[in-house]
Design a protein around this motif. Structure first.
Motif, PDB file in Angstrom:
ATOM      1  N   LEU A 514       0.280  -1.080  -0.028  1.00 36.25           N
ATOM      2  CA  LEU A 514       0.266   0.645   0.123  1.00 36.25           C
ATOM      3  C   LEU A 514       0.659   1.237   0.097  1.00 36.25           C
ATOM      4  CD1 LEU A 514      -2.828   1.229   0.062  1.00 36.25           C
ATOM      5  CD2 LEU A 514      -2.431   1.387   3.144  1.00 36.25           C
ATOM      6  N   PHE A 515       2.141   1.394   1.137  1.00 36.37           N
ATOM      7  CA  PHE A 515       2.252   2.500   1.126  1.00 36.37           C
ATOM      8  C   PHE A 515       3.514   3.149  -0.139  1.00 36.37           C
ATOM      9  CE2 PHE A 515       3.427   1.271   5.821  1.00 36.37           C
ATOM     10  CZ  PHE A 515       2.011   1.948   5.834  1.00 36.37           C
ATOM     11  N   ASN A 516       3.819   1.321  -1.193  1.00 37.07           N
ATOM     12  CA  ASN A 516       4.908   1.764  -2.303  1.00 37.07           C
ATOM     13  C   ASN A 516       3.710   1.874  -3.318  1.00 37.07           C
ATOM     14  OD1 ASN A 516       6.829   1.119  -4.384  1.00 37.07           O
ATOM     15  ND2 ASN A 516       5.381  -0.454  -5.086  1.00 37.07           N
ATOM     16  N   ALA A 517       1.749   1.926  -3.530  1.00 40.31           N
ATOM     17  CA  ALA A 517       1.212   2.238  -4.123  1.00 40.31           C
ATOM     18  C   ALA A 517       0.641   3.340  -3.939  1.00 40.31           C
ATOM     19  CB  ALA A 517      -0.035   1.919  -4.420  1.00 40.31           C
ATOM     20  N   TYR A 518       0.752   4.618  -2.552  1.00 38.28           N
ATOM     21  CA  TYR A 518       0.912   5.402  -2.730  1.00 38.28           C
ATOM     22  C   TYR A 518       1.941   6.613  -2.630  1.00 38.28           C
ATOM     23  CZ  TYR A 518       0.298  10.064   0.514  1.00 38.28           C
ATOM     24  OH  TYR A 518      -0.178  11.640   0.919  1.00 38.28           O
ATOM     25  N   ASN A 519       2.922   6.022  -2.259  1.00 32.87           N
ATOM     26  CA  ASN A 519       4.297   6.760  -2.863  1.00 32.87           C
ATOM     27  C   ASN A 519       4.454   6.838  -4.694  1.00 32.87           C
ATOM     28  OD1 ASN A 519       4.837   6.736  -0.741  1.00 32.87           O
ATOM     29  ND2 ASN A 519       6.686   5.055  -0.689  1.00 32.87           N
ATOM     30  N   GLY A 524      -2.947  14.962  -6.088  1.00 36.11           N
ATOM     31  CA  GLY A 524      -4.361  14.317  -6.097  1.00 36.11           C
ATOM     32  C   GLY A 524      -5.114  13.298  -5.168  1.00 36.11           C
ATOM     33  N   THR A 525      -4.311  12.210  -5.341  1.00 35.87           N
ATOM     34  CA  THR A 525      -4.508  10.938  -4.935  1.00 35.87           C
ATOM     35  C   THR A 525      -3.953  11.117  -3.252  1.00 35.87           C
ATOM     36  OG1 THR A 525      -4.427   9.901  -6.192  1.00 35.87           O
ATOM     37  CG2 THR A 525      -4.204   8.429  -4.916  1.00 35.87           C
ATOM     38  N   LYS A 526      -2.414  11.275  -3.244  1.00 37.37           N
ATOM     39  CA  LYS A 526      -1.911  11.478  -2.081  1.00 37.37           C
ATOM     40  C   LYS A 526      -2.619  12.382  -1.040  1.00 37.37           C
ATOM     41  CE  LYS A 526       2.811  10.277  -3.432  1.00 37.37           C
ATOM     42  NZ  LYS A 526       4.384  10.737  -4.234  1.00 37.37           N
ATOM     43  N   ALA A 527      -3.068  13.749  -1.932  1.00 37.94           N
ATOM     44  CA  ALA A 527      -3.235  14.673  -0.747  1.00 37.94           C
ATOM     45  C   ALA A 527      -5.031  13.728  -0.056  1.00 37.94           C
ATOM     46  CB  ALA A 527      -4.256  16.011  -1.622  1.00 37.94           C
ATOM     47  N   SER A 528      -5.702  13.479  -0.955  1.00 43.16           N
ATOM     48  CA  SER A 528      -6.880  12.884   0.057  1.00 43.16           C
ATOM     49  C   SER A 528      -6.368  11.368   0.113  1.00 43.16           C
ATOM     50  CB  SER A 528      -7.952  12.726  -1.669  1.00 43.16           C
ATOM     51  OG  SER A 528      -7.711  11.066  -2.036  1.00 43.16           O
ATOM     52  N   LEU A 529      -5.469  11.301   0.986  1.00 43.81           N
ATOM     53  CA  LEU A 529      -5.425   9.828   1.642  1.00 43.81           C
ATOM     54  C   LEU A 529      -4.327   9.604   2.465  1.00 43.81           C
ATOM     55  CD1 LEU A 529      -5.699   6.780  -1.300  1.00 43.81           C
ATOM     56  CD2 LEU A 529      -7.180   7.649   0.509  1.00 43.81           C
ATOM     57  N   ILE A 583      -3.120 -12.176  -4.960  1.00 47.46           N
ATOM     58  CA  ILE A 583      -3.472 -10.911  -4.922  1.00 47.46           C
ATOM     59  C   ILE A 583      -2.832  -9.477  -5.238  1.00 47.46           C
ATOM     60  CG2 ILE A 583      -4.192 -10.254  -2.576  1.00 47.46           C
ATOM     61  CD1 ILE A 583      -7.203 -10.318  -4.139  1.00 47.46           C
ATOM     62  N   LEU A 584      -2.200  -9.205  -4.179  1.00 47.06           N
ATOM     63  CA  LEU A 584      -1.387  -8.272  -4.371  1.00 47.06           C
ATOM     64  C   LEU A 584       0.007  -7.880  -5.280  1.00 47.06           C
ATOM     65  CD1 LEU A 584       0.139  -8.104  -0.626  1.00 47.06           C
ATOM     66  CD2 LEU A 584      -1.859  -6.984  -1.483  1.00 47.06           C
ATOM     67  N   LYS A 585       0.007  -9.249  -5.804  1.00 47.05           N
ATOM     68  CA  LYS A 585       0.834  -9.144  -7.733  1.00 47.05           C
ATOM     69  C   LYS A 585      -0.224  -9.060  -8.104  1.00 47.05           C
ATOM     70  CE  LYS A 585       3.866 -12.041 -10.175  1.00 47.05           C
ATOM     71  NZ  LYS A 585       4.517 -13.357 -10.108  1.00 47.05           N
ATOM     72  N   ASN A 586      -1.253  -9.357  -8.224  1.00 51.88           N
ATOM     73  CA  ASN A 586      -2.098  -8.977  -9.411  1.00 51.88           C
ATOM     74  C   ASN A 586      -2.950  -8.003  -9.135  1.00 51.88           C
ATOM     75  OD1 ASN A 586      -1.429 -11.336 -10.607  1.00 51.88           O
ATOM     76  ND2 ASN A 586      -3.293 -12.593  -9.763  1.00 51.88           N
ATOM     77  N   MET A 587      -3.162  -6.913  -8.023  1.00 49.41           N
ATOM     78  CA  MET A 587      -3.901  -5.705  -8.227  1.00 49.41           C
ATOM     79  C   MET A 587      -2.951  -5.014  -8.481  1.00 49.41           C
ATOM     80  SD  MET A 587      -6.161  -5.633  -4.507  1.00 49.41           S
ATOM     81  CE  MET A 587      -7.893  -6.503  -4.317  1.00 49.41           C
ATOM     82  N   SER A 588      -3.429  -3.966  -9.156  1.00 53.52           N
ATOM     83  CA  SER A 588      -2.771  -2.044  -9.670  1.00 53.52           C
ATOM     84  C   SER A 588      -3.102  -1.627  -7.956  1.00 53.52           C
ATOM     85  CB  SER A 588      -3.641  -1.991 -10.537  1.00 53.52           C
ATOM     86  OG  SER A 588      -4.955  -1.799 -10.157  1.00 53.52           O
ATOM     87  N   ASP A 589      -1.901  -1.022  -8.288  1.00 55.71           N
ATOM     88  CA  ASP A 589      -1.594   0.826  -6.877  1.00 55.71           C
ATOM     89  C   ASP A 589      -3.057   1.347  -7.309  1.00 55.71           C
ATOM     90  OD1 ASP A 589       1.080  -0.825  -7.147  1.00 55.71           O
ATOM     91  OD2 ASP A 589       1.701   1.353  -8.659  1.00 55.71           O
ATOM     92  N   LYS A 590      -3.554   1.620  -8.497  1.00 53.49           N
ATOM     93  CA  LYS A 590      -5.190   1.590  -7.996  1.00 53.49           C
ATOM     94  C   LYS A 590      -6.445   1.138  -7.141  1.00 53.49           C
ATOM     95  CE  LYS A 590      -8.479   4.571 -11.095  1.00 53.49           C
ATOM     96  NZ  LYS A 590      -9.001   5.149 -12.668  1.00 53.49           N
ATOM     97  N   LEU A 595      -8.903   1.106  -2.818  1.00 57.95           N
ATOM     98  CA  LEU A 595      -9.999   0.191  -1.727  1.00 57.95           C
ATOM     99  C   LEU A 595      -9.811   0.794  -0.378  1.00 57.95           C
ATOM    100  CD1 LEU A 595      -9.179  -3.758  -2.556  1.00 57.95           C
ATOM    101  CD2 LEU A 595     -11.082  -2.632  -2.119  1.00 57.95           C
ATOM    102  N   LEU A 596      -8.744   1.216  -0.535  1.00 54.95           N
ATOM    103  CA  LEU A 596      -8.484   2.521   1.369  1.00 54.95           C
ATOM    104  C   LEU A 596      -9.063   3.936   0.998  1.00 54.95           C
ATOM    105  CD1 LEU A 596      -6.619   2.628   3.636  1.00 54.95           C
ATOM    106  CD2 LEU A 596      -5.130   4.279   2.750  1.00 54.95           C
ATOM    107  N   ALA A 597      -9.573   4.221  -0.001  1.00 53.83           N
ATOM    108  CA  ALA A 597     -10.151   5.231   0.493  1.00 53.83           C
ATOM    109  C   ALA A 597     -11.970   4.850   0.293  1.00 53.83           C
ATOM    110  CB  ALA A 597     -10.248   5.791  -0.966  1.00 53.83           C
TER     111      ALA A 597
END
Length: 731
Positions: A514-519, A524-529, A583-590, A595-597
């Motif tokens: 999750l942190f890697n995806a956020y980085n 806009g996404t960074k600000a919202s999360l 599932i983490l390998k198959n899930m995109s960063d988005k 899902l967190l949002a």
């Protein structure tokens, strides 16, 4: 391939009143037995049952169980005998169909009649204890059984929450098959979820068993940690003592006469649910000729046999018999179909030897005697973690284990038309997966692969066929291995602390992704999360009452788990660490960030603010009427489901409420030190009593939640110092 049909222990619908009648000879026998038995309840309400013979103690135990929770006793036998529809109606009809097809009352009756006298006395005492309770309590109205028979005990020989093997075949498949054959259609309601336990069918099924050698403990004695995860209030805590050598303490499943998980003065045992393959489905090639069904076997046609099942189904104030013809091949009962082939189940559901084994281990005085009982090879659903006063620690993965062709995939239905797929006898005890006195000095099993159960002393996977231990790793075991690998000078309190460790190891894998995806996200996404990400980054990954991060992590983690594809088999579903990795390998960063949002928004909608402390919404409550209520008193709980890798388990959810309430997880828990004089501490969910007016209804709740165990009163001299009530059954 194995799956287990889940027993239900919850109150469903009311039924008509049935009067109990007993003969003068029976009543006289009950009274004579009662005079010989003394039940002493200590200051925690725990019953210590004393009698001159093993049978007298069994009589007292069953009387006491009914006294405390007759509904639980009755529910188990309605289930095991396939008689639930008689009490609850058509919604459970096909559960009864399955049970009546895979259990055999004729076998049980014959086995009882041919039993040696000493064992028959135990079964007689089992029935007499229940019947004496009904005689003494005419105000109690049984739903179905007005008289319990001794052979009933042979229908329920395994103390597990999932006692009946169905080899991966579902209840819906049984319903579709027999309804599709034109049987019991029309008036039969579709199967519905009738209890919280059924909702748990897809969740982790957990228990933890730990053993430490003398080299790892402060006392220099072997120690055992007993931690089953089951629906709350599923078992009773008792002690059974006779003048015939019985002296055992532990957890008894309602309606059974043996201690399922516990210890005596010399040894102890913790059973965890096993995923060892002990039951298989055979795909039968069937055809119809002259109005009769046949199946292919070794190039010839064999007739399918039929057995009439009469199942009484409650409908309002009436009970209507439904007659269904159950089909059988030589492999076993036909319980469904797939791809045009009938599926017959081969398994060892209930047996004389299974009940005998369950009893004999309670009287074992050393490892040799315990192994002698296990050599009956009849425990079909359990692993065993063992420790004793000689310093031995042992782990057996399973017990009943058929020999099969290791080249075949037994997690899926096998070809029923050839002799090549037949079982080839049973593996002896010394051939099953096991660990005996490991050099590492520790053993863990958390319903996980046995091939990591003792670090470098773990069994070698290459030496065993795949069907012996087809399960993978889970995050609970990862946590247990971390805690036990470098354990030194462990005290009883120290072992309890390890068992109550609230580190959520699954997030060691989930959060970095999750942190890697956020980085890598846009501004806009960074600000919202930003705020929820900071909360999770600062979190120590331990669940706690005052933790906002726990609330957010559980909400988001659940969304990841729910997004996983359905497992191809029950065995495949045990590969938790591997499936999370996939599932983490198959899930995109988005997707991870979305899902967190969504989790933040869900919490905001549900509670008005997403920054909600876990203890504000995760609660323990034991309502007198069984209905959870946000306005009634409850206790905050810092634990979560063990699906997240936490060792203690507190499975909670909303039940027409805003807050989440626990209903499954830690139950009877004990730590035992096997010195010259056994020492033990224990705790049970909430309290010993089922009476809401009793102080023992919730007097253990705080200790249960916080891991503060009570001292076990094992020796009679200690029991007599803490007597709250002493009486004979019937008084």
């Amino acid at each position: 391939m194995k799956k287990k049909l889940t027993a239900l222990l919850f109150l469903l619908s009311p039924v008509c009143v049935i009067a109990q009648k007993f003969t003068p000879a029976e009543i006289s026998r009950y009274r004579q037995q009662a005079k010989t038995v003394t039940i002493i309840k200590d200051n925690w309400g725990v019953p210590h049952i004393y009698g001159p013979t093993d049978a007298s103690v069994v009589f007292g135990l069953l009387y006491q169980q009914c006294e405390e929770n007759f509904q639980g006793v009755e529910r188990n036998y309605l289930y095991q005998l396939g008689r639930q529809a008689e009490a609850d109606g058509a919604t459970v009809l096909y559960t009864d169909v399955q049970l009546q097809m895979i259990t055999d009352t004729a076998y049980a009756i014959k086995a009882y009649q041919t039993s040696p006298l000493w064992f028959k006395k135990l079964m007689n005492a089992f029935a007499d204890g229940i019947n004496y309770y009904l005689y003494k309590h005419p105000e109690v109205k049984p739903k179905v059984f007005k008289h319990y028979e001794p052979w009933y005990a042979l229908m329920f020989t395994d103390g597990s929450v999932n006692a009946t093997v169905t080899a991966g075949l579902t209840l819906r498949e049984t319903e579709n098959f027999y309804a599709g054959m034109g049987q019991a259609t029309g008036a039969v309601a579709p199967h519905k979820i009738t209890s919280p336990q059924e909702l748990l069918d897809e969740r982790e099924i957990g228990s933890n068993g730990f053993a430490l050698s003398p080299a790892k403990t402060a006392s220099g004695h072997a120690m055992l940690y007993i931690n089953p995860h089951v629906p709350f209030y599923f078992r009773d805590e008792v002690q059974l003592v006779s003048n015939e050598g019985l002296n055992v303490y532990g957890a008894v499943t309602w309606g059974q006469f043996f201690v399922y998980q516990g210890f005596n003065q010399h040894c102890g045992w913790m059973h965890t649910s096993s995923n060892a393959d002990v039951g298989d489905l055979y795909a039968e090639k069937v055809s119809k000729k002259d109005g009769k069904w046949y199946y292919e076997y070794n190039g010839a046609l064999k007739p399918v046999t039929g057995r009439k099942l009469t199942i009484n189904v409650k409908d309002g104030d009436k009970v209507t018999p439904k007659v269904i013809t159950g089909y059988y091949t030589h492999h076993g009962p036909v319980l469904g179909s797939r791809d045009g082939k009938w599926l017959a189940l081969k398994a060892n559901n209930q047996s004389y030897n299974a009940l005998l084994e369950s009893w004999l281990i309670t009287k074992a005085n050393n490892l040799g005697e315990y192994k002698k009982a296990m050599n009956l090879l009849s425990n079909g659903t359990n692993n065993t973690v063992y420790a004793d006063d000689k310093g031995n620690i042992v782990f057996w993965y399973g017990n009943f284990m058929p020999k099969r062709d290791p080249k075949l995939d037994w997690t899926q239905p096998v070809d029923g038309s050839t002799i090549a797929t037949e079982w080839k006898g049973l593996h002896p005890l010394n051939e099953i997966v096991q660990v005996i006195n490991p050099v590492t000095g520790w053993i863990e099993n958390c319903n996980s692969t046995p091939y990591t159960s003792s670090g470098k002393s773990s069994p070698d996977k290459t030496k065993y066929p795949a069907y012996m231990a087809p399960d993978g790793q889970n995050f609970r075991a990862v946590n247990a291995i971390r805690l036990l690998s470098d354990a030194k000078n462990v005290t009883m309190d120290g072992l309890i602390a390890k068992g109550y460790d609230q580190y959520l190891s699954i997030f060691d894998v989930l959060l970095p992704a999750l942190f890697n995806a956020y980085n890598k996200a846009d501004a806009g996404t960074k600000a919202s999360l930003a705020e929820p990400i900071i909360v999770l980054q600062q979190w120590d990954r331990r669940s706690a009452v005052h933790s906002i991060a726990t609330t957010l992590a559980v909400e988001w983690g659940n969304s990841i788990i729910l997004a996983m594809p359905r497992a191809k088999s029950s065995e495949d579903g045990t590969y938790q660490t591997e499936r999370i990795g996939i599932i983490l390998k198959n899930m995109s960063d988005k997707q991870l960030l979305n899902l967190l949002a969504e989790s933040v928004q869900n919490l905001q909608t549900r509670y008005g603010i997403w920054k909600t402390e876990w203890g504000d919404i995760n609660r323990y409550q034991r309502p007198a009427n069984g209905v959870f209520d946000d306005n009634a008193p409850s206790i905050p709980v810092g634990q979560v489901s063990s699906a997240f890798g936490e060792l203690p388990s507190f499975v909670s959810r909303t039940v027409d409420t805003k807050k989440r309430y626990g209903y499954s997880g830690n139950s009877f828990i004990a730590v035992v030190d096997f010195g010259p004089k056994v020492k033990a501490r224990s705790i049970i969910t909430g309290g010993q009593s089922f009476d809401p007016t009793s102080k023992h209804f919730t007097d253990q709740a705080e200790g249960y939640i916080n891991g503060k165990f009570k001292d076990v009163l094992f020796y009679k001299a200690d029991v007599l110092k803490h007597v709250e009530k002493s009486y004979h059954p019937g008084e």
